[in-house]
Design a protein around this motif. Structure first.
Motif, PDB file in Angstrom:
ATOM      1  N   GLY A 194     102.254  62.877  33.258  1.00 64.13           N
ATOM      2  CA  GLY A 194     102.495  63.675  32.147  1.00 64.13           C
ATOM      3  C   GLY A 194     101.675  63.460  31.101  1.00 64.13           C
ATOM      4  N   TYR A 195     100.401  62.896  31.580  1.00 66.01           N
ATOM      5  CA  TYR A 195      99.142  62.994  30.552  1.00 66.01           C
ATOM      6  C   TYR A 195      98.519  64.447  30.684  1.00 66.01           C
ATOM      7  CZ  TYR A 195      99.666  58.045  29.680  1.00 66.01           C
ATOM      8  OH  TYR A 195     100.153  56.788  29.364  1.00 66.01           O
ATOM      9  N   LYS A 196      98.402  65.172  29.617  1.00 65.27           N
ATOM     10  CA  LYS A 196      97.946  66.628  29.582  1.00 65.27           C
ATOM     11  C   LYS A 196      96.929  66.634  28.433  1.00 65.27           C
ATOM     12  CE  LYS A 196     101.934  68.562  31.997  1.00 65.27           C
ATOM     13  NZ  LYS A 196     102.873  69.620  32.156  1.00 65.27           N
ATOM     14  N   VAL A 197      95.986  67.332  28.707  1.00 64.65           N
ATOM     15  CA  VAL A 197      95.009  67.692  27.729  1.00 64.65           C
ATOM     16  C   VAL A 197      94.626  68.989  27.771  1.00 64.65           C
ATOM     17  CG1 VAL A 197      93.888  65.629  27.635  1.00 64.65           C
ATOM     18  CG2 VAL A 197      92.977  67.072  29.278  1.00 64.65           C
ATOM     19  N   SER A 198      94.340  69.772  26.669  1.00 61.62           N
ATOM     20  CA  SER A 198      94.089  71.179  26.416  1.00 61.62           C
ATOM     21  C   SER A 198      93.266  71.856  27.724  1.00 61.62           C
ATOM     22  CB  SER A 198      93.987  71.458  25.171  1.00 61.62           C
ATOM     23  OG  SER A 198      92.679  70.925  24.791  1.00 61.62           O
ATOM     24  N   ASP A 199      92.308  71.088  28.021  1.00 66.48           N
ATOM     25  CA  ASP A 199      91.181  71.530  28.747  1.00 66.48           C
ATOM     26  C   ASP A 199      91.338  71.055  30.288  1.00 66.48           C
ATOM     27  OD1 ASP A 199      90.525  69.105  28.431  1.00 66.48           O
ATOM     28  OD2 ASP A 199      88.477  69.515  28.171  1.00 66.48           O
ATOM     29  N   PHE A 200      92.637  70.549  30.896  1.00 62.74           N
ATOM     30  CA  PHE A 200      92.826  69.848  32.101  1.00 62.74           C
ATOM     31  C   PHE A 200      92.651  70.886  33.133  1.00 62.74           C
ATOM     32  CE2 PHE A 200      95.508  69.582  35.501  1.00 62.74           C
ATOM     33  CZ  PHE A 200      95.264  68.597  36.238  1.00 62.74           C
TER      34      PHE A 200
END
Length: 358
Positions: free
Chosen positions: A320-326
């Motif tokens: 569930g860890y997500k970043v905008s530039d994943f």
């Protein structure tokens, strides 16, 4: 019982990059390595890498190891356990670890196995004499401890590791009497092989070792030519005066924990032996268990770092860890990984991966 979000077994190039990427997305990571240092095989690689900037071109393995280890140790979300051997994996998802005569139980939500590979042996008479080494052991002696393994060395195997270690032995003042290779052509990149050729080291293609000589230690070796069917040619024997026989005949993935975990395994020669079947995210048939580096298939350290980055990103994102530039991060890694495996050099790896990806 120690709880952790991501547990990574192996602190080599794959494990270190996996830890940094997973922690970079926000996951809490526990990194385990059986040695008292981080870096794995990188700490003995004194040669410069080549490729793209992202693949650490012009950098030496020892410097890459130092850089990655320092970054890991500075990351608050990463807990490092060195001198810690992962003993077993249980059906309830617990990893049993032994550190300083103490047993630690670790329960991760996601597990990344980056245990590397072990050196293959070669069967010939007297191969158990003192003075018969694996190339990795010789690299450790020379580049880590500054110890010469002997005076005169026969290198068996002309892949990248064989010729690189031969050149490092020359730099250390050891006489490399010759390099033999069973295949009709050497497997090493010419950028590496040209160094030893210019130094006057003969390379014998289509040759094998017949036997080692000596009573209490290696005192010589007999090599002989192989025909087009890889059979010894009688009458082509050649005696070599050596006190060290260095074997560089490949690696096998270290996958014991993956067998214990019940991962689906396949024997794929192109990847070095038995490896786990995985999807494109490097997740095995056991949900939540990922692989990276030589445990997934024998490749160069550059590929191990790219795979580690991919496994770390995917394991953290799955939690569930997500970043905008994943998506962009993952695309960059995949582009570099595909580049490393492109062309004739990567044909064998591509063929192996086609069998391993479900």
């Amino acid at each position: 019982m120690r709880q952790t979000e991501v547990c990574i077994i192996g602190g080599g190039p794959a494990g270190l990059t996996a830890a940094l990427k997973a922690a970079g997305l926000g996951a809490e990571v526990t990194l385990i390595d059986r040695n008292d240092y981080l870096g794995g095989q990188l700490i003995k690689q004194t040669h410069r890498f080549f490729g793209s900037k992202e693949q650490r071109a012009s950098e030496r393995g020892i410097n890459i190891a130092r850089e990655l280890a320092e970054a890991v140790e500075k990351e608050d979300k990463i807990t490092v356990l060195t001198k810690a051997a992962a003993l077993s994996y249980y059906k309830d998802g617990v990893v049993m670890v032994k550190q300083n005569e103490r047993i630690i139980k670790i329960k991760p939500q996601k597990l990344i196995v980056a245990t590397g590979g072990s050196e293959k042996n070669l069967m010939f008479p007297n191969n158990d004499l003192p003075g018969v080494y694996g190339a990795g052991a010789v690299q450790t002696l020379v580049n880590v401890y500054g110890v010469k393994p002997g005076r005169k060395v026969l290198m068996v195997g002309a892949g990248n590791i064989g010729v690189i270690v031969s050149y490092q032995l020359l730099q250390a003042g050891v006489d490399v009497v010759g390099i033999i290779e069973a295949a009709p052509k050497i497997g090493a990149y010419w950028v590496h092989a040209s160094k030893v050729v210019r130094a006057g080291v003969p390379i014998y293609a289509s040759h094998t070792i017949k036997r080692a000589w000596g009573e209490k230690e290696v005192a010589g070796a007999t090599i002989m030519k192989l025909d087009e069917k890889w059979q010894p040619v009688p009458g082509t024997e050649k005696e070599l005066d050596v006190d060290v026989i260095c074997l560089s005949v490949g690696l096998s993935p270290l996958t014991e924990l993956l067998w214990q975990a019940g991962c689906k395994m396949e024997f794929i020669p192109e990847l070095g032996g038995h490896v786990p079947v995985r999807n494109e995210d490097l997740e095995t048939s056991q949900p939540g268990i990922y692989i990276a580096g030589d445990a997934a298939g024998i490749e160069e350290a550059s590929a191990a770092m790219m795979e580690g980055a991919l496994a770390g990103l995917n394991a953290a994102e799955a939690m569930g860890y997500k970043v905008s530039d994943f998506k962009e991060q993952k695309e960059v890694v995949m582009k570099e990984l595909n580049g490393l495996r492109s062309g004739p050099v990567g044909e064998k790896i591509r063929k192996g991966l086609a069998k391993a990806i479900s």
